[in-house]
Write a protein that holds these residues in place. Structure first.
Motif, PDB file in Angstrom:
ATOM      1  N   VAL A 149       0.898  -1.369   0.122  1.00 53.25           N
ATOM      2  CA  VAL A 149      -0.053  -0.089   0.010  1.00 53.25           C
ATOM      3  C   VAL A 149       0.799   1.371  -0.078  1.00 53.25           C
ATOM      4  CG1 VAL A 149      -1.742   1.383   1.219  1.00 53.25           C
ATOM      5  CG2 VAL A 149      -1.855  -1.266   1.227  1.00 53.25           C
ATOM      6  N   ARG A 150       1.899   1.333   0.734  1.00 53.26           N
ATOM      7  CA  ARG A 150       2.924   2.549   0.887  1.00 53.26           C
ATOM      8  C   ARG A 150       3.331   2.773  -0.575  1.00 53.26           C
ATOM      9  NH1 ARG A 150       6.542   4.462   4.946  1.00 53.26           N
ATOM     10  NH2 ARG A 150       8.516   5.107   3.770  1.00 53.26           N
ATOM     11  N   ILE A 151       3.730   1.851  -1.277  1.00 50.68           N
ATOM     12  CA  ILE A 151       4.451   2.331  -2.731  1.00 50.68           C
ATOM     13  C   ILE A 151       3.206   2.451  -3.792  1.00 50.68           C
ATOM     14  CG2 ILE A 151       5.683   1.358  -4.689  1.00 50.68           C
ATOM     15  CD1 ILE A 151       7.524  -0.298  -2.765  1.00 50.68           C
ATOM     16  N   ALA A 152       2.036   1.612  -3.599  1.00 51.25           N
ATOM     17  CA  ALA A 152       1.142   1.739  -4.542  1.00 51.25           C
ATOM     18  C   ALA A 152       0.256   3.122  -4.349  1.00 51.25           C
ATOM     19  CB  ALA A 152      -0.232   0.668  -4.087  1.00 51.25           C
ATOM     20  N   ASP A 153       0.096   3.567  -2.970  1.00 46.39           N
ATOM     21  CA  ASP A 153      -0.243   5.036  -2.747  1.00 46.39           C
ATOM     22  C   ASP A 153       0.468   6.300  -3.779  1.00 46.39           C
ATOM     23  OD1 ASP A 153      -1.532   7.296  -1.580  1.00 46.39           O
ATOM     24  OD2 ASP A 153       0.216   7.393  -0.170  1.00 46.39           O
ATOM     25  N   ARG A 154       1.799   6.090  -3.773  1.00 45.45           N
ATOM     26  CA  ARG A 154       2.309   6.967  -4.623  1.00 45.45           C
ATOM     27  C   ARG A 154       2.582   6.736  -6.276  1.00 45.45           C
ATOM     28  NH1 ARG A 154       9.025   8.141  -3.245  1.00 45.45           N
ATOM     29  NH2 ARG A 154       7.610   9.016  -1.393  1.00 45.45           N
ATOM     30  N   ILE A 155       2.267   5.091  -6.451  1.00 52.12           N
ATOM     31  CA  ILE A 155       2.065   5.017  -7.723  1.00 52.12           C
ATOM     32  C   ILE A 155       0.575   5.734  -8.434  1.00 52.12           C
ATOM     33  CG2 ILE A 155       1.463   3.201  -9.679  1.00 52.12           C
ATOM     34  CD1 ILE A 155       3.150   1.292  -8.257  1.00 52.12           C
ATOM     35  N   ALA A 156      -0.442   5.484  -7.363  1.00 51.77           N
ATOM     36  CA  ALA A 156      -1.696   6.092  -7.791  1.00 51.77           C
ATOM     37  C   ALA A 156      -1.553   7.594  -7.846  1.00 51.77           C
ATOM     38  CB  ALA A 156      -2.723   5.725  -6.830  1.00 51.77           C
ATOM     39  N   TYR A 157      -1.038   8.306  -6.903  1.00 54.77           N
ATOM     40  CA  TYR A 157      -1.144   9.788  -6.810  1.00 54.77           C
ATOM     41  C   TYR A 157      -0.613  10.437  -7.818  1.00 54.77           C
ATOM     42  CZ  TYR A 157       2.707  10.909  -3.443  1.00 54.77           C
ATOM     43  OH  TYR A 157       4.010  11.058  -2.908  1.00 54.77           O
ATOM     44  N   VAL A 158       0.673  10.197  -8.144  1.00 53.29           N
ATOM     45  CA  VAL A 158       1.735  10.967  -9.101  1.00 53.29           C
ATOM     46  C   VAL A 158       0.936  10.602 -10.483  1.00 53.29           C
ATOM     47  CG1 VAL A 158       3.906  10.706  -7.926  1.00 53.29           C
ATOM     48  CG2 VAL A 158       3.320   8.850  -9.591  1.00 53.29           C
ATOM     49  N   ASN A 159       0.473   9.452 -10.714  1.00 55.34           N
ATOM     50  CA  ASN A 159      -0.380   9.515 -12.062  1.00 55.34           C
ATOM     51  C   ASN A 159      -1.662   9.968 -12.426  1.00 55.34           C
ATOM     52  OD1 ASN A 159       1.281   7.392 -14.140  1.00 55.34           O
ATOM     53  ND2 ASN A 159       1.464   6.431 -11.911  1.00 55.34           N
ATOM     54  N   HIS A 160      -2.582   9.678 -11.279  1.00 58.02           N
ATOM     55  CA  HIS A 160      -4.015  10.352 -11.413  1.00 58.02           C
ATOM     56  C   HIS A 160      -3.761  11.998 -11.272  1.00 58.02           C
ATOM     57  CE1 HIS A 160      -4.701  10.881  -6.889  1.00 58.02           C
ATOM     58  NE2 HIS A 160      -4.749   9.316  -6.815  1.00 58.02           N
ATOM     59  N   ASP A 161      -2.960  12.402 -10.300  1.00 57.41           N
ATOM     60  CA  ASP A 161      -2.751  13.761 -10.380  1.00 57.41           C
ATOM     61  C   ASP A 161      -2.408  14.534 -11.508  1.00 57.41           C
ATOM     62  OD1 ASP A 161      -3.571  13.557  -7.692  1.00 57.41           O
ATOM     63  OD2 ASP A 161      -1.481  13.968  -6.492  1.00 57.41           O
ATOM     64  N   LEU A 162      -1.397  13.782 -12.260  1.00 59.12           N
ATOM     65  CA  LEU A 162      -0.786  14.181 -13.707  1.00 59.12           C
ATOM     66  C   LEU A 162      -2.191  14.289 -14.568  1.00 59.12           C
ATOM     67  CD1 LEU A 162       1.089  14.989 -15.800  1.00 59.12           C
ATOM     68  CD2 LEU A 162       1.475  12.553 -16.135  1.00 59.12           C
ATOM     69  N   ASP A 163      -3.074  13.213 -14.512  1.00 59.54           N
ATOM     70  CA  ASP A 163      -4.280  13.212 -15.222  1.00 59.54           C
ATOM     71  C   ASP A 163      -5.176  14.507 -15.057  1.00 59.54           C
ATOM     72  OD1 ASP A 163      -6.000  11.929 -17.131  1.00 59.54           O
ATOM     73  OD2 ASP A 163      -6.944  11.087 -15.414  1.00 59.54           O
ATOM     74  N   ASP A 164      -5.177  14.800 -13.566  1.00 65.14           N
ATOM     75  CA  ASP A 164      -6.206  15.870 -13.337  1.00 65.14           C
ATOM     76  C   ASP A 164      -5.496  17.254 -13.768  1.00 65.14           C
ATOM     77  OD1 ASP A 164      -8.235  14.399 -12.105  1.00 65.14           O
ATOM     78  OD2 ASP A 164      -7.658  14.664 -10.165  1.00 65.14           O
TER      79      ASP A 164
ATOM     80  N   LEU B 298      -3.561  17.781 -16.236  1.00 62.81           N
ATOM     81  CA  LEU B 298      -3.830  17.906 -17.637  1.00 62.81           C
ATOM     82  C   LEU B 298      -5.177  18.357 -17.781  1.00 62.81           C
ATOM     83  CD1 LEU B 298      -1.901  14.537 -18.843  1.00 62.81           C
ATOM     84  CD2 LEU B 298      -1.183  16.853 -19.310  1.00 62.81           C
ATOM     85  N   ARG B 299      -6.161  17.736 -17.233  1.00 63.62           N
ATOM     86  CA  ARG B 299      -7.710  18.128 -17.514  1.00 63.62           C
ATOM     87  C   ARG B 299      -7.720  19.671 -17.110  1.00 63.62           C
ATOM     88  NH1 ARG B 299      -9.476  14.348 -15.085  1.00 63.62           N
ATOM     89  NH2 ARG B 299     -10.123  12.875 -16.511  1.00 63.62           N
ATOM     90  N   ALA B 300      -7.036  20.116 -15.966  1.00 60.66           N
ATOM     91  CA  ALA B 300      -7.453  21.334 -15.618  1.00 60.66           C
ATOM     92  C   ALA B 300      -6.583  22.532 -16.465  1.00 60.66           C
ATOM     93  CB  ALA B 300      -6.672  21.514 -13.996  1.00 60.66           C
ATOM     94  N   GLY B 301      -5.841  21.837 -17.426  1.00 59.21           N
ATOM     95  CA  GLY B 301      -4.869  22.880 -18.212  1.00 59.21           C
ATOM     96  C   GLY B 301      -3.602  23.532 -17.368  1.00 59.21           C
ATOM     97  N   ILE B 302      -3.232  22.812 -16.296  1.00 58.51           N
ATOM     98  CA  ILE B 302      -2.019  23.025 -15.624  1.00 58.51           C
ATOM     99  C   ILE B 302      -0.928  22.671 -16.184  1.00 58.51           C
ATOM    100  CG2 ILE B 302      -0.586  23.041 -13.470  1.00 58.51           C
ATOM    101  CD1 ILE B 302      -3.355  24.462 -13.232  1.00 58.51           C
ATOM    102  N   LEU B 303      -1.099  21.230 -16.868  1.00 56.20           N
ATOM    103  CA  LEU B 303       0.139  21.050 -17.747  1.00 56.20           C
ATOM    104  C   LEU B 303      -0.666  20.717 -19.170  1.00 56.20           C
ATOM    105  CD1 LEU B 303       1.836  18.440 -15.184  1.00 56.20           C
ATOM    106  CD2 LEU B 303       2.606  20.421 -15.866  1.00 56.20           C
TER     107      LEU B 303
END
Length: 338
Positions: free
Chosen positions: A181-196, A198-203
């Motif tokens: 879970v400790r590593i999966a947490d990081r895998i999840a948030y860096v990827n879905h935060d990038l997705d968000d 991009l959606r928001a136009g920040i990147l």
């Protein structure tokens, strides 16, 4: 004598799980002893207690990264939790670990997060700096041990509580499942935060580091899949829960990129100064007017002190409720001449 369903499940774990897994029948137990369930293992009971508690429901209205975003598809703390759970269970299944324990830890790992995400956490950390500060992993443990169920806590197993406390910070969990879970947490948030982002136009797509695309993939699903497969393969090889050295470096660089360009981005975070005002004013109000705290938190004040009780109450609020209370307390109501 016929075995009940729990005993059958525990026997199956002995046949199906790897030697390093956390076997339900060998749990170190709960804070308070209680009779075993005939149907569910101890970790399955943890999952149910977590999923049906008030704190889990509040995750749907707590910020992940973007404060009160306009749009239906941005992640919340709850959707993040569900993504961590799915990634963690996939890895645990691949490694023949205990998926029930993995799910319990994943479901509760962010229980201690404040309203308004890390901005709210930083605000409370500053307010409580003379008392040791505020850390969401420690608060998460406090919630399941002392706050939920009107102070009785959820009485979870040692292994689940260890995973909640150690999912972040310097001390690693004692179980393989907690480390997943400790590593999966990081895998999840860096990827879905990038997705968000991009959606928001920040990147823009062109902003994604070439290293990330080259080693992990061009799409969200490709990146997550690459990391999950690498983690299963490397962990089997090494006998510990880890990513390979090359992908550990890529993920760390990816995370640094996200901090520089998203988590600390002024366009994404321009509303954060308001968060400090809301959180600090709510804290000040309830500290000065403890009689306005709900009964459960007045009891906590008697046991653990007023600062702790106010911190527990304010940190448990959703974004929406914190704004509502702030407006109710500090914003004059509109009136009309009849």
């Amino acid at each position: 004598m016929k075995r009940n369903p729990r005993e059958v499940r525990e026997a199956l774990e002995g046949q199906m799980l790897s030697p390093g897994a956390s076997f339900s029948s060998r749990s170190k137990g709960r804070q308070r002893s209680e009779p075993e369930c005939d149907i569910r293992t101890c970790y399955q009971r943890d999952v149910d207690r977590i999923m049906y508690c008030n704190t889990f429901r509040r995750l749907k209205d707590k910020t992940q990264v973007f404060l009160r975003p306009e749009g239906d598809h941005y992640r919340t703390r709850l959707t993040h939790t569900l993504e961590v759970s799915r990634i963690s269970r996939t890895i645990s299944r691949g490694l023949k670990l205990n998926e029930d324990l993995t799910e319990a830890i994943a479901f509760a790992h962010d229980f201690g997060h404040t309203p308004f995400g890390h901005a709210g956490e930083r605000a409370l950390d500053e307010i409580l700096k003379d008392e040791g500060g505020f850390k969401h992993n420690e608060q998460g443990l406090r919630i399941v041990e002392q706050i939920e169920r009107s102070g009785d806590g959820l009485n979870l197993t040692y292994e689940t509580r260890d995973g909640i406390l150690c999912h972040t910070g310097d001390i690693k969990p004692k179980t393989f499942e907690g480390n997943v879970v400790r590593i999966a947490d990081r895998i999840a948030y860096v990827n879905h935060d990038l997705d968000d982002a991009l959606r928001a136009g920040i990147l823009n797509e062109a902003d994604i580091p070439a290293e990330v695309i080259r080693f992990l993939g061009a799409k969200h699903s490709e990146r997550v899949n690459t990391l999950v497969l690498d983690m299963i393969e490397e962990s089997e090889k090494c006998g510990e829960i880890t990513l390979s050295s090359p992908l550990t470096e890529v993920l760390n660089n990816f995370r640094s990129f996200m901090y520089e360009n998203v988590y600390l981005n002024m366009k994404a975070k321009r509303e954060e100064s308001k968060v400090y005002g809301i959180v600090s004013e709510l804290f000040r109000f309830y500290f000065q007017s403890p009689g306005e705290l709900p009964e459960d938190y007045r009891r906590i004040a008697e046991q653990d002190g007023l600062q702790r009780a106010v911190s527990d109450y304010v940190s448990g609020m959703t974004d929406k409720y914190a704004v509502h209370v702030y407006e109710m307390l500090f914003i004059p109501e509109a009136w009309q001449v009849r």
